[in-house]
Design an enzyme around this catalytic site. Structure first.
Site, mmCIF file in Angstrom:
data_model
loop_
_atom_site.group_PDB
_atom_site.id
_atom_site.type_symbol
_atom_site.label_atom_id
_atom_site.label_comp_id
_atom_site.label_asym_id
_atom_site.label_seq_id
_atom_site.Cartn_x
_atom_site.Cartn_y
_atom_site.Cartn_z
ATOM 1 N N SER A 64 -1.267 -1.296 -6.931
ATOM 2 C CA SER A 64 0.096 -1.638 -6.518
ATOM 3 C C SER A 64 0.636 -2.785 -7.352
ATOM 4 C CB SER A 64 0.093 -2.044 -5.041
ATOM 5 O OG SER A 64 1.348 -2.557 -4.649
ATOM 6 N N LYS A 89 -4.745 -18.543 -2.606
ATOM 7 C CA LYS A 89 -4.603 -18.323 -4.036
ATOM 8 C C LYS A 89 -5.497 -17.175 -4.473
ATOM 9 C CE LYS A 89 -1.695 -21.655 -4.659
ATOM 10 N NZ LYS A 89 -0.301 -21.370 -4.999
ATOM 11 N N HIS A 97 3.190 -4.461 -5.919
ATOM 12 C CA HIS A 97 3.904 -5.131 -4.823
ATOM 13 C C HIS A 97 5.386 -4.780 -4.822
ATOM 14 C CE1 HIS A 97 3.094 -8.233 -1.703
ATOM 15 N NE2 HIS A 97 4.403 -8.299 -1.691
ATOM 16 N N ASP A 108 0.480 2.761 -4.363
ATOM 17 C CA ASP A 108 1.818 2.697 -3.784
ATOM 18 C C ASP A 108 2.795 2.185 -4.828
ATOM 19 O OD1 ASP A 108 1.882 -0.082 -3.913
ATOM 20 O OD2 ASP A 108 1.626 -0.398 -1.782
#
Length: 248
Positions: free
Chosen positions: A143, A118, A145, A176
């Site tokens: 990021s 977590k 994701h 990214d």
């Protein structure tokens, strides 16, 4: 870059899963192409065919001795998200998947309970950046994701400058998500990123041409970056700054 390492390009290969779905040579082809182009490859062991015990007992303790320059920890996926709108599409697409392909995929680390930790969501805010530095990280990847965890999450590029300002040189900052062209790379560097990471373009190249396809993707992005820098009157990475960006 830190630790006295100098790299050919500010374009890195981001962590991504299941390269063997794109090409039979999987991560090996990606790694070979990264070596050819002198590009950093972030290896994702969770979805690879390397057993967990080899990673934890061999690679991590001896990372520096075996050629690894850094350990990257993903902390922006606290749990799996239920995507009701995607499920019907996935079920339909699954009808055409070759069952032999799935059977031959060896990813022993996929269901290891101890790797589900977590965490706070994402490194998109200065607050999380401060926490990362507090706990000793030498670098931060801004990021979201792949923009696939939560709807309406802000683009990583929009959060980049705030994180860079908060870090204030105490750690390297990378970014990214959404990097698709040389101009994308140039804008990220202008906003303060040390380098960018790419993932989907690498998988596209891998699917189309294996190792040569990945190398081609990296070569294209490098060439575009050099051309775009030239159009801005820049001759080196060190000259890139926010002055080249237009703001409304």
């Amino acid at each position: 870059m830190r630790n006295g390492s100098i790299y050919e390009s500010p374009i890195l290969i981001a962590t991504s899963a299941c390269h063997c779905l794109a090409h039979v040579d999987g991560e090996v082809a990606t790694a070979c192409a990264a070596t050819e182009t002198q590009c950093i490859f972030t290896y994702n062991w969770t979805f690879s065919n390397m057993p967990e015990e080899k990673v934890l007992q061999t690679l991590v303790p001896q990372a520096d001795k075996t050629g690894y320059r850094a350990i990257v920890i993903t902390c922006d996926q606290p749990h799996e998200r239920i995507r009701d709108f995607v499920l019907p599409l996935f079920e339909e697409a699954s009808k055409n998947i070759d069952p032999e392909l799935i059977k031959n995929m060896s990813i022993p680390n996929l269901n290891i309970p101890c790797i589900i930790v977590k965490q706070r969501f994402g490194i998109l805010s200065p607050i999380d950046a401060e926490l990362v530095i507090k706990y000793g990280a030498n670098g931060i990847i801004v990021s979201n994701h792949g923009s696939r965890l939560i709807d309406t999450a802000p683009p990583a590029i929009q959060c980049l400058e705030d994180v860079v300002n908060a870090v204030d040189g105490r750690a390297e900052v990378f970014v990214d998500t959404g990097i698709r062209s040389g101009t994308d790379v140039l804008k990220a560097l202008a906003l303060g990123a040390r380098a960018v990471l790419i993932s989907r373009p690498i998988l596209y190249g891998l699917a189309c041409g294996g190792q040569d396809g990945v190398r081609r993707v990296l070569d294209i992005l490098k060439r575009e970056l050099v051309y775009d820098m030239a159009c801005c009157g820049l001759t080196s990475i060190d000259q890139i700054n926010k002055d080249i960006l237009y703001k409304h």
